[in-house]
Structures are given as structure tokens and as C-alpha cells.
Design a protein around this motif. Structure first.
Motif, PDB file in Angstrom:
ATOM      1  N   GLY A 196       6.704  11.036   4.194  1.00 39.28           N
ATOM      2  CA  GLY A 196       6.142   9.722   4.019  1.00 39.28           C
ATOM      3  C   GLY A 196       4.676   9.669   4.285  1.00 39.28           C
ATOM      4  N   GLY A 197       3.972  10.652   3.686  1.00 39.48           N
ATOM      5  CA  GLY A 197       2.544  10.632   3.931  1.00 39.48           C
ATOM      6  C   GLY A 197       1.826   9.690   3.004  1.00 39.48           C
ATOM      7  N   GLU A 198       2.289   8.456   2.937  1.00 40.41           N
ATOM      8  CA  GLU A 198       1.665   7.504   2.011  1.00 40.41           C
ATOM      9  C   GLU A 198       0.330   7.032   2.553  1.00 40.41           C
ATOM     10  N   ASP A 199      -0.433   6.496   1.669  1.00 38.31           N
ATOM     11  CA  ASP A 199      -1.728   5.918   2.019  1.00 38.31           C
ATOM     12  C   ASP A 199      -1.517   4.773   2.999  1.00 38.31           C
ATOM     13  N   PRO A 200      -2.207   4.741   4.133  1.00 40.06           N
ATOM     14  CA  PRO A 200      -2.015   3.649   5.105  1.00 40.06           C
ATOM     15  C   PRO A 200      -2.251   2.270   4.471  1.00 40.06           C
ATOM     16  N   GLU A 201      -3.159   2.184   3.568  1.00 42.77           N
ATOM     17  CA  GLU A 201      -3.436   0.887   2.921  1.00 42.77           C
ATOM     18  C   GLU A 201      -2.225   0.428   2.109  1.00 42.77           C
ATOM     19  N   ILE A 202      -1.577   1.376   1.427  1.00 44.94           N
ATOM     20  CA  ILE A 202      -0.383   1.058   0.641  1.00 44.94           C
ATOM     21  C   ILE A 202       0.732   0.634   1.589  1.00 44.94           C
ATOM     22  N   GLU A 203       0.902   1.360   2.714  1.00 49.43           N
ATOM     23  CA  GLU A 203       1.892   0.974   3.721  1.00 49.43           C
ATOM     24  C   GLU A 203       1.636  -0.455   4.167  1.00 49.43           C
TER      25      GLU A 203
END
Length: 128
Positions: A1-8
Motif C-alpha cells: 500500500g505504498g500509495e501517494d499520501p495525498e491520494i490516501e
């Protein structure tokens, strides 16, 4: 789950606002339901009031029809009594007339008898 923090962050914000929307929708549904219920009560109240008014009107109408019929009966009764009294009056007048005629006839008979007595007295006087 290394998603972009902004997307999270945006995903979180989106699910939060969806939850908020869901809460708002549920709240509005209860408001609408309450308003419907109140409207139903108001409609029922006015329908009952109209029904009562109609019943009162019908009762008043029946009462006045009854009064009118009673007065009509009373009037007929009075008329009948007046006619009967008039007939009794006429019968009494006829009876009075009959008695008057009888008295006059008796009076003439008495006069005739007195004349006869007077004649007899004259005859007796002449016989002396």
C-alpha cells in the motif's frame, strides 16, 4: 500500500464526506417522515372538524324541521278548535232563535187566552 499520501488523504476525505452525506440523507428522511405525519394529523383534524360541522348542521336541520312540523300541527289543532267553537256558537245561536220563537209563540198563546178570558168575563158581565 505504498500509495501517494495525498491520494490516501483524498480517499479518506471522500469516504468521510460520503458518510456525512449518508447521515444528512437519513436525517432529511426522518424530517420528511415527521412532516408527513404532521400533515396527516392536520388533515385528519380538519376532516373530523368538517364531519362534526356536518353532523351539527344535520342535527340543527332535523330540530328545525321537527319544530316546524310541531307548529304546523299546533296550527291545525287551533284551526279545528276554532271551527268547532264557531259551529258551537252557530248551534247556540240557532237554539236561542228557536227559544225566542217559542217564547213569542207562548206569549201570543197567553195573549189569546187573556183575550178569551176577557171575552168570557164580558159575557159573564152581560149575563148579570
Amino acid at each position: 500500500g505504498g500509495e501517494d499520501p495525498e491520494i490516501e488523504y483524498l480517499k479518506d476525505a471522500l469516504s468521510q464526506s460520503e458518510a456525512e452525506m449518508e447521515k444528512m440523507r437519513a436525517y432529511l428522511q426522518t424530517v420528511v417522515a415527521r412532516a408527513e405525519e404532521e400533515r396527516g394529523k392536520v388533515v385528519a383534524y380538519f376532516e373530523a372538524a368538517a364531519q362534526r360541522q356536518e353532523e351539527d348542521r344535520a342535527r340543527a336541520e332535523a330540530y328545525f324541521q321537527g319544530e316546524a312540523a310541531r307548529l304546523e300541527d299546533e296550527k291545525r289543532g287551533l284551526s279545528a278548535r276554532c271551527v268547532a267553537a264557531e259551529e258551537r256558537g252557530e248551534a247556540q245561536a240557532a237554539e236561542t232563535e228557536r227559544l225566542r220563537a217559542q217564547c213569542a209563540k207562548s206569549g201570543r198563546e197567553v195573549d189569546d187566552l187573556l183575550a178569551s178570558v176577557s171575552d168570557l168575563t164580558g159575557v159573564v158581565e152581560n149575563m148579570k
